[in-house]
Design an enzyme around this catalytic site. Structure first.
Site, PDB file in Angstrom:
ATOM      1  N   SER A 143      38.065 -40.161  36.338  1.00 32.74           N
ATOM      2  CA  SER A 143      37.347 -40.545  35.122  1.00 32.74           C
ATOM      3  C   SER A 143      37.303 -39.317  34.224  1.00 32.74           C
ATOM      4  O   SER A 143      37.401 -38.181  34.714  1.00 32.74           O
ATOM      5  CB  SER A 143      35.919 -40.942  35.503  1.00 32.74           C
ATOM      6  N   TYR A 156      27.350 -40.500  39.976  1.00 32.83           N
ATOM      7  CA  TYR A 156      28.724 -40.987  39.775  1.00 32.83           C
ATOM      8  C   TYR A 156      29.662 -39.838  39.403  1.00 32.83           C
ATOM      9  O   TYR A 156      30.722 -39.667  40.011  1.00 32.83           O
ATOM     10  CB  TYR A 156      28.724 -42.054  38.673  1.00 32.83           C
TER      11      TYR A 156
HETATM   12  N1  LIG Z   1      35.486 -48.902  33.128  1.00 27.96           N
HETATM   13  C1  LIG Z   1      35.295 -47.642  32.804  1.00 27.96           C
HETATM   14  O1  LIG Z   1      34.748 -47.315  31.735  1.00 27.96           O
HETATM   15  C2  LIG Z   1      35.797 -46.553  33.729  1.00 27.96           C
HETATM   16  C3  LIG Z   1      35.857 -45.250  33.225  1.00 27.96           C
HETATM   17  C4  LIG Z   1      36.299 -44.229  34.036  1.00 27.96           C
HETATM   18  C5  LIG Z   1      36.694 -44.497  35.346  1.00 27.96           C
HETATM   19  N2  LIG Z   1      36.634 -45.778  35.822  1.00 27.96           N
HETATM   20  C6  LIG Z   1      37.049 -45.998  37.228  1.00 27.96           C
HETATM   21  O2  LIG Z   1      37.984 -47.052  37.284  1.00 27.96           O
HETATM   22  C7  LIG Z   1      37.942 -47.664  38.566  1.00 27.96           C
HETATM   23  C8  LIG Z   1      37.903 -49.186  38.411  1.00 27.96           C
HETATM   24  O3  LIG Z   1      36.712 -49.551  37.767  1.00 27.96           O
HETATM   25  P1  LIG Z   1      36.643 -50.748  36.709  1.00 27.96           P
HETATM   26  O4  LIG Z   1      36.292 -50.156  35.407  1.00 27.96           O
HETATM   27  O5  LIG Z   1      37.828 -51.606  36.810  1.00 27.96           O
HETATM   28  O6  LIG Z   1      35.325 -51.486  37.240  1.00 27.96           O
HETATM   29  P2  LIG Z   1      35.102 -53.001  37.781  1.00 27.96           P
HETATM   30  O7  LIG Z   1      35.576 -53.972  36.783  1.00 27.96           O
HETATM   31  O8  LIG Z   1      33.683 -53.022  38.200  1.00 27.96           O
HETATM   32  O9  LIG Z   1      36.049 -53.071  39.068  1.00 27.96           O
HETATM   33  C9  LIG Z   1      35.774 -52.300  40.208  1.00 27.96           C
HETATM   34  C10 LIG Z   1      36.641 -52.782  41.337  1.00 27.96           C
HETATM   35  O10 LIG Z   1      36.375 -51.947  42.489  1.00 27.96           O
HETATM   36  C11 LIG Z   1      36.119 -52.818  43.572  1.00 27.96           C
HETATM   37  N3  LIG Z   1      35.333 -52.215  44.631  1.00 27.96           N
HETATM   38  C12 LIG Z   1      34.096 -51.657  44.575  1.00 27.96           C
HETATM   39  N4  LIG Z   1      33.720 -51.263  45.785  1.00 27.96           N
HETATM   40  C13 LIG Z   1      34.734 -51.579  46.647  1.00 27.96           C
HETATM   41  C14 LIG Z   1      34.945 -51.441  48.032  1.00 27.96           C
HETATM   42  N5  LIG Z   1      34.024 -50.901  48.831  1.00 27.96           N
HETATM   43  N6  LIG Z   1      36.125 -51.867  48.564  1.00 27.96           N
HETATM   44  C15 LIG Z   1      37.058 -52.426  47.773  1.00 27.96           C
HETATM   45  N7  LIG Z   1      36.906 -52.633  46.466  1.00 27.96           N
HETATM   46  C16 LIG Z   1      35.759 -52.201  45.911  1.00 27.96           C
HETATM   47  C17 LIG Z   1      35.431 -54.017  42.952  1.00 27.96           C
HETATM   48  O11 LIG Z   1      35.447 -55.071  43.874  1.00 27.96           O
HETATM   49  P3  LIG Z   1      34.446 -56.351  43.789  1.00 27.96           P
HETATM   50  O12 LIG Z   1      35.115 -57.273  42.823  1.00 27.96           O
HETATM   51  O13 LIG Z   1      34.419 -56.844  45.195  1.00 27.96           O
HETATM   52  O14 LIG Z   1      33.120 -55.820  43.313  1.00 27.96           O
HETATM   53  C18 LIG Z   1      36.322 -54.221  41.744  1.00 27.96           C
HETATM   54  O15 LIG Z   1      37.514 -54.859  42.103  1.00 27.96           O
HETATM   55  C19 LIG Z   1      36.723 -47.077  39.283  1.00 27.96           C
HETATM   56  O16 LIG Z   1      37.143 -46.097  40.211  1.00 27.96           O
HETATM   57  C20 LIG Z   1      35.922 -46.447  38.163  1.00 27.96           C
HETATM   58  O17 LIG Z   1      35.145 -45.362  38.604  1.00 27.96           O
HETATM   59  C21 LIG Z   1      36.193 -46.811  35.040  1.00 27.96           C
END
Ligand SMILES: NC(=O)c1ccc[n+]([C@@H]2O[C@H](COP(=O)([O-])OP(=O)(O)OC[C@H]3O[C@@H](n4cnc5c(N)ncnc54)[C@H](OP(=O)(O)O)[C@@H]3O)[C@@H](O)[C@H]2O)c1
Length: 302
Positions: A143, A156
């Site tokens: 991130s 986080y």
């Molecule tokens: N969106 C942002 O602004 C942002 C910014 C910087 C970094 N990121 C990073 O991007 C990555 C993806 O996040 P996102 O934005 O796509 O969020 P999201 O829409 O909430 O998706 C998160 C995904 O991670 C899965 N997950 C959580 N815990 C898990 C576990 N124990 N085992 C397997 N899967 C798990 C969730 O599964 P479920 O469907 O089962 O909950 C979901 O598929 C993360 O690492 C996050 O830190 C996001």
């Protein structure tokens, strides 16, 4: 005529957001995608959405559960006839917003279990086949918050700082085996991330941080107004996989790197003062312990 088999990419957390978008993007680009996640129903929907002529398999994988990881390794061996994956995308993760002195030990551990220990457990499980083949790629989704810390995001942010350091070490340690380790650093992206991160904040409303917590909700809305779609990150992940010599880091969107450049030349005192002001963390805005009700004060003093 023989054709080169498609490269196989495994993605964790592909049931939503960036992981889901990346699975579809890479399948369309001709990769054999193994989309993994905790929710079978979402994986079924993803398979149903996969365009004809593309190859997307799914497997259950909770990154915090050793038995689930072992089962996923066996399933990948079955799907790839024992060859393993060419690229692993460690994407599963979540955010947890709250004042650091108020977040429980259990919640802090939960953050680290998924965002740090989960990534390492999955990496340890899939790297051996890459090492045997002398080729592979590990793409870790960090991130911009893995280099910048915001108030109430310390839990986080610290997991992503850890991931940055672990990835640097892995990059040194795995290169001699033909394995590249790449970090992708997203900025604000439209997914379920913000909603999940903000879900627990109301429990801190009655602490000394009450006003700042209300402000954090406004700030989060303002930040998300600048957010871009998950396709921007999917493209960066694609680049991290396909480049013969990938960079160590890709910021997505790219202009996020301008923020890093600006912060690098601004004195920390100036940045601190600005952030405290924006986040309502001045002495005036914070509630004094004696202004809390009896129950709140007792909780605050524990
Ligand atoms: N969106 C942002 O602004 C942002 C910014 C910087 C970094 N990121 C990073 O991007 C990555 C993806 O996040 P996102 O934005 O796509 O969020 P999201 O829409 O909430 O998706 C998160 C995904 O991670 C899965 N997950 C959580 N815990 C898990 C576990 N124990 N085992 C397997 N899967 C798990 C969730 O599964 P479920 O469907 O089962 O909950 C979901 O598929 C993360 O690492 C996050 O830190 C996001």
């Amino acid at each position: 005529m023989s054709t080169t088999p498609a490269k196989t990419v495994l993605i964790t957390g592909a049931t939503a957001g960036i992981g889901r978008e990346t699975a579809l993007h890479l399948a369309r680009a001709g990769y054999h995608v193994i989309a993994t996640g905790r929710r079978a129903s979402e994986l079924d929907k993803l398979r149903a959405e996969t365009p004809p002529g593309t190859r997307l398999d799914t497997a259950l994988l909770d990154v915090t559960d050793p038995a689930s990881i072992a089962a996923a390794v066996a399933e990948v061996d079955r799907l790839t006839s024992g060859r393993g994956v060419d690229a692993l995308v460690n994407n599963a993760g979540f955010g947890l917003i709250g004042p650091l002195t108020e977040i429980s030990d259990a919640d802090l551990r939960r953050q680290y279990d998924t965002n740090v220990f989960g990534v390492m457990a999955v990496t340890r499980a899939f790297v051996p086949r890459m090492r045997e083949r002398g080729a592979g790629r590990v793409v870790n989704i960090s991130s911009m918050g893995g280099k910048i810390t915001f108030p109430f995001m310390g839990a986080y942010n610290s997991t992503k700082y850890a991931l940055e350091s672990l990835s640097d070490a892995l990059r040194y340690e795995l290169r001699a085996f033909g394995i590249d380790v790449v970090l992708v650093e997203p900025g604000a992206i439209h997914t379920n991330f913000a909603e999940t991160s903000m879900a627990p904040v109301n429990q801190y409303q009655d602490t000394v941080y009450g006003a700042a917590i209300s402000r954090a909700k406004q700030l989060e809305r303002r930040m998300m107004a600048t957010a871009v779609g998950p396709n921007v990150v999917a493209r960066a992940i694609h680049k991290a996989i396909k480049r013969r010599r990938p960079a160590a880091r890709y910021v997505a969107p790219w202009y996020g790197s301008l923020v890093f450049a600006l912060l690098a030349i601004t004195p920390t005192r100036v940045v601190d003062a600005l952030i405290r002001r924006i986040a309502f963390l001045s002495p005036k805005a914070l509630r004094k312990p004696e202004q809390l009700t009896g129950t709140q004060a007792r909780a605050a003093s524990v």
